[in-house]
Motif scaffolding. Structure first.
Motif, mmCIF file in Angstrom:
data_model
loop_
_atom_site.group_PDB
_atom_site.id
_atom_site.type_symbol
_atom_site.label_atom_id
_atom_site.label_comp_id
_atom_site.label_asym_id
_atom_site.label_seq_id
_atom_site.Cartn_x
_atom_site.Cartn_y
_atom_site.Cartn_z
ATOM 1 N N ALA A 131 -15.483 6.329 1.840
ATOM 2 C CA ALA A 131 -14.720 7.496 1.400
ATOM 3 C C ALA A 131 -15.619 8.719 1.284
ATOM 4 O O ALA A 131 -15.227 9.835 1.667
ATOM 5 N N TYR A 132 -16.817 8.534 0.787
ATOM 6 C CA TYR A 132 -17.781 9.630 0.680
ATOM 7 C C TYR A 132 -18.116 10.177 2.055
ATOM 8 O O TYR A 132 -18.142 11.397 2.279
ATOM 9 N N GLU A 133 -18.360 9.283 2.991
ATOM 10 C CA GLU A 133 -18.712 9.728 4.343
ATOM 11 C C GLU A 133 -17.544 10.435 5.016
ATOM 12 O O GLU A 133 -17.752 11.378 5.788
ATOM 13 N N ARG A 134 -16.313 9.998 4.757
ATOM 14 C CA ARG A 134 -15.152 10.696 5.322
ATOM 15 C C ARG A 134 -15.011 12.099 4.727
ATOM 16 O O ARG A 134 -14.700 13.044 5.424
ATOM 17 N N ARG A 135 -15.219 12.203 3.412
ATOM 18 C CA ARG A 135 -15.069 13.505 2.749
ATOM 19 C C ARG A 135 -16.136 14.504 3.194
ATOM 20 O O ARG A 135 -15.881 15.680 3.310
ATOM 21 N N LEU A 144 -21.638 -14.603 -3.377
ATOM 22 C CA LEU A 144 -20.201 -14.451 -3.585
ATOM 23 C C LEU A 144 -19.881 -13.979 -5.008
ATOM 24 O O LEU A 144 -18.778 -13.505 -5.266
ATOM 25 N N ALA A 145 -20.844 -14.096 -5.911
ATOM 26 C CA ALA A 145 -20.613 -13.704 -7.303
ATOM 27 C C ALA A 145 -20.339 -12.217 -7.439
ATOM 28 O O ALA A 145 -19.625 -11.798 -8.339
ATOM 29 N N ASP A 146 -20.892 -11.416 -6.545
ATOM 30 C CA ASP A 146 -20.681 -9.977 -6.637
ATOM 31 C C ASP A 146 -20.036 -9.411 -5.377
ATOM 32 O O ASP A 146 -20.221 -8.247 -5.047
ATOM 33 N N ALA A 147 -19.254 -10.227 -4.683
ATOM 34 C CA ALA A 147 -18.615 -9.787 -3.445
ATOM 35 C C ALA A 147 -17.653 -8.631 -3.695
ATOM 36 O O ALA A 147 -17.599 -7.676 -2.917
ATOM 37 N N ARG A 148 -16.895 -8.694 -4.779
ATOM 38 C CA ARG A 148 -15.940 -7.624 -5.081
ATOM 39 C C ARG A 148 -16.651 -6.296 -5.335
ATOM 40 O O ARG A 148 -16.196 -5.243 -4.886
ATOM 41 N N GLU A 149 -17.780 -6.337 -6.029
ATOM 42 C CA GLU A 149 -18.525 -5.118 -6.305
ATOM 43 C C GLU A 149 -19.082 -4.525 -5.019
ATOM 44 O O GLU A 149 -19.080 -3.302 -4.834
ATOM 45 N N ARG A 150 -19.562 -5.395 -4.110
ATOM 46 C CA ARG A 150 -20.080 -4.899 -2.838
ATOM 47 C C ARG A 150 -18.967 -4.289 -1.989
ATOM 48 O O ARG A 150 -19.174 -3.269 -1.336
ATOM 49 N N GLU A 151 -17.782 -4.900 -1.997
ATOM 50 C CA GLU A 151 -16.642 -4.338 -1.262
ATOM 51 C C GLU A 151 -16.256 -2.979 -1.833
ATOM 52 O O GLU A 151 -15.976 -2.041 -1.084
ATOM 53 N N ARG A 152 -16.233 -2.861 -3.150
ATOM 54 C CA ARG A 152 -15.896 -1.592 -3.795
ATOM 55 C C ARG A 152 -16.930 -0.522 -3.452
ATOM 56 O O ARG A 152 -16.588 0.621 -3.164
ATOM 57 N N ALA A 153 -18.211 -0.887 -3.467
ATOM 58 C CA ALA A 153 -19.266 0.077 -3.137
ATOM 59 C C ALA A 153 -19.156 0.505 -1.673
ATOM 60 O O ALA A 153 -19.357 1.690 -1.354
ATOM 61 N N ALA A 154 -18.830 -0.418 -0.780
ATOM 62 C CA ALA A 154 -18.674 -0.063 0.630
ATOM 63 C C ALA A 154 -17.483 0.871 0.824
ATOM 64 O O ALA A 154 -17.552 1.822 1.625
ATOM 65 N N ALA A 155 -16.393 0.628 0.087
ATOM 66 C CA ALA A 155 -15.224 1.504 0.190
ATOM 67 C C ALA A 155 -15.551 2.899 -0.337
ATOM 68 O O ALA A 155 -15.146 3.912 0.264
#
Length: 121
Positions: free
Chosen positions: A114-118, A99-110
């Motif tokens: 976005a990369y895959e959509r583009r 949980l310490a890096d959950a925000r970073e993992r969410e940002r990387a997934a987003a």
């Protein structure tokens, strides 16, 4: 539920809180402002003992230089070990250290989505 003053002091000094306060601990360690709170809890109290260097006879700059020789590496290592400290505190409270890096993992997934959509993947 928020911890009482004695519980908060014990928590700041490294103690654990009851399991009923796990949500508060999680927000404190991973929520908005967690890095700021961590640095303030570590860097502000140490200023009082460092001010003792100002009592050493000699020019003021010498006492300030001695303070800086200890304080600047403390800041560097506090920032460098912040992630390790967060994981340790989560484990000590019986929470998942991931949980310490959950925000970073969410940002990387987003970013990945976005990369895959583009690029049509």
């Amino acid at each position: 539920m928020k911890p009482s003053l004695p519980q908060r002091i014990r928590y700041i000094c490294g103690g654990t809180l009851p399991a009923s306060m796990s949500d508060w601990v999680l927000r404190d360690l991973t929520g908005p402002g967690a890095a700021r709170r961590y640095l303030m809890r570590l860097l502000i109290p140490i200023l009082a003992p460092l001010c003792l260097f100002l009592l050493i006879p000699g020019p003021l700059w010498m006492g300030l230089a001695m303070m800086a020789l200890l304080y600047l590496p403390l800041i560097y290592f506090a920032v460098a070990l912040m992630y390790v400290y967060r994981r340790h505190r989560l484990v000590a409270h019986g929470l998942d250290p991931a949980l310490a890096d959950a925000r970073e993992r969410e940002r990387a997934a987003a970013e990945r989505a976005a990369y895959e959509r583009r690029h049509g993947r």
